[in-house]
Design a protein around this motif. Structure first.
Motif, PDB file in Angstrom:
ATOM      1  N   GLY A  70       0.816  -1.212   0.000  1.00 38.19           N
ATOM      2  CA  GLY A  70       0.000   0.000   0.000  1.00 38.19           C
ATOM      3  C   GLY A  70       0.849   1.260   0.000  1.00 38.19           C
ATOM      4  N   THR A  94       0.027  -8.354   0.094  1.00 36.47           N
ATOM      5  CA  THR A  94       0.828  -7.227  -0.390  1.00 36.47           C
ATOM      6  C   THR A  94       0.327  -6.758  -1.750  1.00 36.47           C
ATOM      7  OG1 THR A  94       2.820  -7.829   0.856  1.00 36.47           O
ATOM      8  CG2 THR A  94       3.151  -6.582  -1.175  1.00 36.47           C
ATOM      9  N   ALA A  97      -2.994  -4.941  -1.340  1.00 38.14           N
ATOM     10  CA  ALA A  97      -2.799  -3.619  -0.736  1.00 38.14           C
ATOM     11  C   ALA A  97      -2.285  -2.639  -1.792  1.00 38.14           C
ATOM     12  CB  ALA A  97      -1.825  -3.711   0.439  1.00 38.14           C
TER      13      ALA A  97
ATOM     14  N   ASP B 136       2.259  -6.928   5.446  1.00 36.73           N
ATOM     15  CA  ASP B 136       0.880  -7.092   4.984  1.00 36.73           C
ATOM     16  C   ASP B 136       0.245  -8.356   5.552  1.00 36.73           C
ATOM     17  OD1 ASP B 136       0.734  -4.707   3.291  1.00 36.73           O
ATOM     18  OD2 ASP B 136       2.248  -5.713   2.089  1.00 36.73           O
TER      19      ASP B 136
END
Lengths: 212, 212
Positions: A70, A94, A97, B136
């Motif tokens: 993110g 991941t 995100a 994450d």
């Protein structure tokens, strides 16, 4: 079958050379990539420079993101990148995100990934994959072969838009004839040519000859 | 069993915050890491700043390098990094190219790596591995458990110096009691603490209590 895109990868280690190459070939290609080496060395501000120079091109930040998707995606999107890359060994969390913060994620296929993993990426909303010969593997003597073409075909059948990269030349493009490649990525094959813009046009022409 | 090192990871997205954190905790830790997010955002010049501020500390460039190992390692070494990271899905050729240009390579374990692959890294001269919970994955609810400890033990038995990272706190350190961990890596657990230097000292003290 639509015409594959041409993407130039900027793998310089300084801003000046990268931007000189961008200016030289930006009009000739469909997609401009800030390479991993470049981003690690000079940071993401170079993405903003590319975006300002070529507002209508697709710009890719080749972060090969493995974690903190993110944050990395937000940083890249802030600089004007349309797409970014995640390494295939990143977790799906991941990738998801990252996908929330930027238009599209390209999953970079390195090492021993499996089709089962690839399906989890599709299921999580990833749309693109990048199939490589790594630069170091090429230097160690690896070349494109039927084993690679089979994998590219299979990924396309699964539903990925597939980019192909690694030591590509005008001559090797014909290997992929009949395969619905989404994008060919070339770096030094374009940027280190005596006339980079002419080299990019030659790639485009060859793509049009084969897929047109 | 020797005392594990403490490494602080700088995962800021700007130079000012990263350097403020470095100055605050640099004297308290053994190893200072320029995180991947930071390097992608601001470039490797930040490594040189860390090196100048703390000439006697080990400095790690967390590039998670997947390709072009020689170039990335040379760039990092030029800035004063002692170590850099390669993602486990990089080819062995990439790791070897990197290892030629910098003191030590740390292989970052993400995704579905195998012990057979890990042996090829050892055979190729890699000395260190980093075992993670990805940020994450932690956000998605994963925690440290016996499955992780088994893998850490096995990697140490194989001959790796193993760093451990991902959501570590003073409390979770005890989980690793009796295991010859080489380095514990903490990021926000130190840098976002009300008093980062005190937080680093508390980590060091807890390590000394358990392994001393």
């Amino acid at each position: 079958m639509s015409l594959p895109n041409l993407q130039v990868a900027l793998d310089h280690s300084n801003v000046a050379d990268a931007i000189a190459a961008t200016v030289a070939v930006g009009n000739e290609v469909d997609i401009i990539e800030a390479g991993t080496v470049l981003m690690l060395e000079v940071g993401s501000e170079v993405v903003r420079v590319i975006r300002e120079l070529f507002p209508d091109k697709i710009v890719v930040a080749d972060t090969k993101c493995a974690d903190a998707g993110g944050t990395v995606a937000k940083n890249c999107a802030n600089r004007g990148a349309n797409w970014m890359t995640c390494i295939c060994s990143a977790t799906v969390a991941t990738m998801k995100a990252a996908a929330k913060e930027i238009d599209e994620i390209q999953v970079e296929l390195y090492g021993n990934w499996t089709y089962e993993e690839a399906q989890t990426w599709l299921d999580a909303g990833m749309t693109q994959a990048i199939y490589h010969q790594s630069r170091d593997a090429l230097l160690a003597g690896e070349t494109w072969g039927e084993k690679d073409l089979q994998k590219v075909r299979k990924l396309i059948e699964m539903g990925f838009k597939v980019s192909v990269t690694g030591g590509l030349t005008i001559e090797t493009l014909a290997l992929f004839k009949g395969i619905d490649v989404y994008t060919f990525i070339a770096g030094r094959g374009i940027t280190e040519a005596p006339d980079p813009a002419a080299a990019a046009r030659a790639f485009k022409q060859r793509i049009a000859d084969i897929w047109g």
